[in-house]
Write a protein that holds these residues in place. Structure first.
Motif, short mmCIF file in Angstrom:
data_model
loop_
_atom_site.label_atom_id
_atom_site.label_comp_id
_atom_site.label_asym_id
_atom_site.label_seq_id
_atom_site.Cartn_x
_atom_site.Cartn_y
_atom_site.Cartn_z
N ALA A 144 0.75 -1.29 0.00
CA ALA A 144 0.08 -0.19 0.00
C ALA A 144 0.87 1.31 -0.15
O ALA A 144 2.11 1.29 0.34
CB ALA A 144 -0.91 0.14 1.02
N ALA A 145 0.41 2.39 -0.38
CA ALA A 145 0.97 3.70 -0.49
C ALA A 145 1.39 3.97 1.08
O ALA A 145 0.34 3.82 1.97
CB ALA A 145 0.21 4.65 -0.99
N SER A 146 2.41 4.64 1.37
CA SER A 146 2.84 5.05 2.78
C SER A 146 2.19 6.46 3.02
O SER A 146 2.01 7.31 1.98
CB SER A 146 4.35 5.32 2.82
N VAL A 147 1.91 6.70 4.22
CA VAL A 147 1.31 7.86 4.73
C VAL A 147 2.57 8.78 4.72
O VAL A 147 3.78 8.36 5.00
CB VAL A 147 0.74 7.87 6.07
N PRO A 148 2.39 10.17 4.57
CA PRO A 148 3.39 11.24 4.66
C PRO A 148 4.21 11.23 6.13
O PRO A 148 3.64 10.96 6.96
CB PRO A 148 2.87 12.54 4.26
N CYS A 149 5.44 10.97 6.23
CA CYS A 149 6.20 10.81 7.26
C CYS A 149 7.51 11.39 7.18
O CYS A 149 8.50 10.86 6.89
CB CYS A 149 6.25 9.39 7.87
N PRO A 150 7.80 12.74 7.60
CA PRO A 150 8.90 13.62 7.49
C PRO A 150 10.14 12.86 8.23
O PRO A 150 11.36 12.96 7.77
CB PRO A 150 8.75 14.97 7.78
N ALA A 151 9.85 12.47 9.42
CA ALA A 151 10.99 11.79 10.26
C ALA A 151 11.37 10.55 9.60
O ALA A 151 12.67 10.13 9.54
CB ALA A 151 10.34 11.48 11.62
N TRP A 152 10.44 9.76 9.00
CA TRP A 152 10.89 8.44 8.49
C TRP A 152 11.61 8.87 7.19
O TRP A 152 12.74 8.14 7.05
CB TRP A 152 9.83 7.70 8.17
N GLU A 153 11.24 9.67 6.28
CA GLU A 153 11.86 10.23 5.15
C GLU A 153 13.43 10.47 5.39
O GLU A 153 14.16 10.36 4.52
CB GLU A 153 11.10 10.94 4.27
N GLY A 154 13.38 11.50 6.43
CA GLY A 154 14.77 11.69 6.81
C GLY A 154 15.81 10.92 7.13
O GLY A 154 16.86 10.87 6.66
N LEU A 155 15.28 9.85 7.76
CA LEU A 155 16.01 8.78 8.18
C LEU A 155 16.42 7.71 7.06
O LEU A 155 17.48 7.54 6.79
CB LEU A 155 15.28 7.83 9.24
N VAL A 156 15.57 7.50 6.27
CA VAL A 156 15.74 6.57 5.01
C VAL A 156 16.78 7.24 4.17
O VAL A 156 17.64 6.78 3.47
CB VAL A 156 14.45 6.33 4.17
N GLU A 157 16.48 8.67 3.92
CA GLU A 157 17.46 9.47 2.95
C GLU A 157 18.79 9.78 3.46
O GLU A 157 19.53 10.37 2.59
CB GLU A 157 16.74 10.82 2.41
N SER A 158 18.82 9.63 4.90
CA SER A 158 20.12 10.22 5.52
C SER A 158 21.27 8.94 4.99
O SER A 158 21.23 7.98 4.60
CB SER A 158 20.29 10.02 6.83
N ARG A 159 22.54 9.77 4.98
CA ARG A 159 23.65 8.60 4.78
C ARG A 159 23.92 7.90 5.93
O ARG A 159 23.77 8.22 7.17
CB ARG A 159 24.86 9.63 4.50
N GLU A 160 24.34 6.77 5.60
CA GLU A 160 24.75 5.89 6.80
C GLU A 160 25.75 6.51 7.80
O GLU A 160 25.55 6.23 9.14
CB GLU A 160 25.38 4.35 6.54
N ASP A 161 26.73 6.98 7.34
CA ASP A 161 27.69 7.46 8.07
C ASP A 161 27.60 8.99 8.93
O ASP A 161 28.22 9.61 9.59
CB ASP A 161 29.05 7.57 7.62
N ALA A 162 26.53 9.53 8.28
CA ALA A 162 25.98 10.67 8.83
C ALA A 162 25.51 10.66 10.33
O ALA A 162 24.71 9.74 10.73
CB ALA A 162 24.97 11.43 7.94
N PRO A 163 25.64 11.60 11.07
CA PRO A 163 25.16 11.61 12.46
C PRO A 163 23.71 11.66 12.27
O PRO A 163 22.98 12.44 11.65
CB PRO A 163 25.55 12.96 13.18
N PHE A 164 23.06 11.02 13.33
CA PHE A 164 21.48 10.86 13.47
C PHE A 164 20.90 12.11 13.81
O PHE A 164 21.33 12.53 14.93
CB PHE A 164 21.12 9.57 14.18
N ASN A 165 20.17 12.77 13.18
CA ASN A 165 19.38 13.91 13.69
C ASN A 165 17.88 13.52 13.85
O ASN A 165 17.22 13.47 12.85
CB ASN A 165 19.58 15.15 12.91
N ALA A 166 17.26 13.65 15.11
CA ALA A 166 16.07 13.13 15.42
C ALA A 166 14.99 14.51 14.91
O ALA A 166 13.84 14.24 15.26
CB ALA A 166 15.78 12.43 16.60
N ALA A 167 15.47 15.64 14.94
CA ALA A 167 14.71 16.73 14.99
C ALA A 167 13.94 16.72 13.82
O ALA A 167 14.32 16.69 12.52
CB ALA A 167 15.44 17.88 15.06
N VAL A 168 12.71 16.95 13.73
CA VAL A 168 11.63 17.07 12.43
C VAL A 168 11.69 18.56 12.06
O VAL A 168 11.40 19.41 12.86
CB VAL A 168 10.39 16.62 12.74
N PRO A 169 11.78 18.79 10.61
CA PRO A 169 11.68 20.11 10.11
C PRO A 169 10.49 20.81 10.37
O PRO A 169 9.52 20.08 10.41
CB PRO A 169 12.33 20.11 8.95
#
Length: 137
Positions: A112-137
């Protein structure tokens, strides 16, 4: 701990009040159907413990739903290994984002289509070695 628990506002393994609210909403979204197999981060497991099948993230491919707190603890793995694990799960294409509120996400098996989720999209699109940023824009 060298410091008494009376002198700390919040233990590192305890969720903030806002996160507790979204965790409860995610558990309610998952529902009580005993046939639904669930996987979750360790601190979300007790909230789903009444189910016949609940496992940690290392067995998430066996689950129908996966409950995640993106800014939560990652025991027994560190943040980089946890991030790799959830990205690998997502890369299988077997799950979509079915619930998203702030930093709490529920992935459900299916195409099924995903619901919009900025936090998830930010995690998935981040580089592996980049520091994790949990802040949502």
């Amino acid at each position: 701990d060298r410091r008494s628990m009376m002198y700390t506002l919040r233990r590192p393994y305890a969720a903030s009040p806002a996160d507790v609210s979204t965790q409860r909403a995610a558990v309610a979204f998952i529902g009580r159907n005993p046939r639904v197999k669930a996987a979750a981060q360790y601190h979300l497991i007790p909230h789903l413990a009444g189910r016949p099948f609940i496992v940690r993230l290392d067995r998430a491919l066996e689950a129908d739903v996966v409950a995640l707190q993106l800014n939560g603890g990652t025991w027994p793995e560190g943040r980089p290994a946890w991030r790799r694990r959830v990205k690998e799960l997502w890369a299988t294409g077997r799950f979509h984002v079915a619930f998203c509120r702030d930093q709490t996400v529920v992935l459900r098996r299916g195409s099924a289509a995903s619901v919009p989720c900025p936090a998830w999209e930010g995690l998935v699109e981040s580089r592996e070695d980049a520091p994790f940023n949990a802040a949502v824009p």
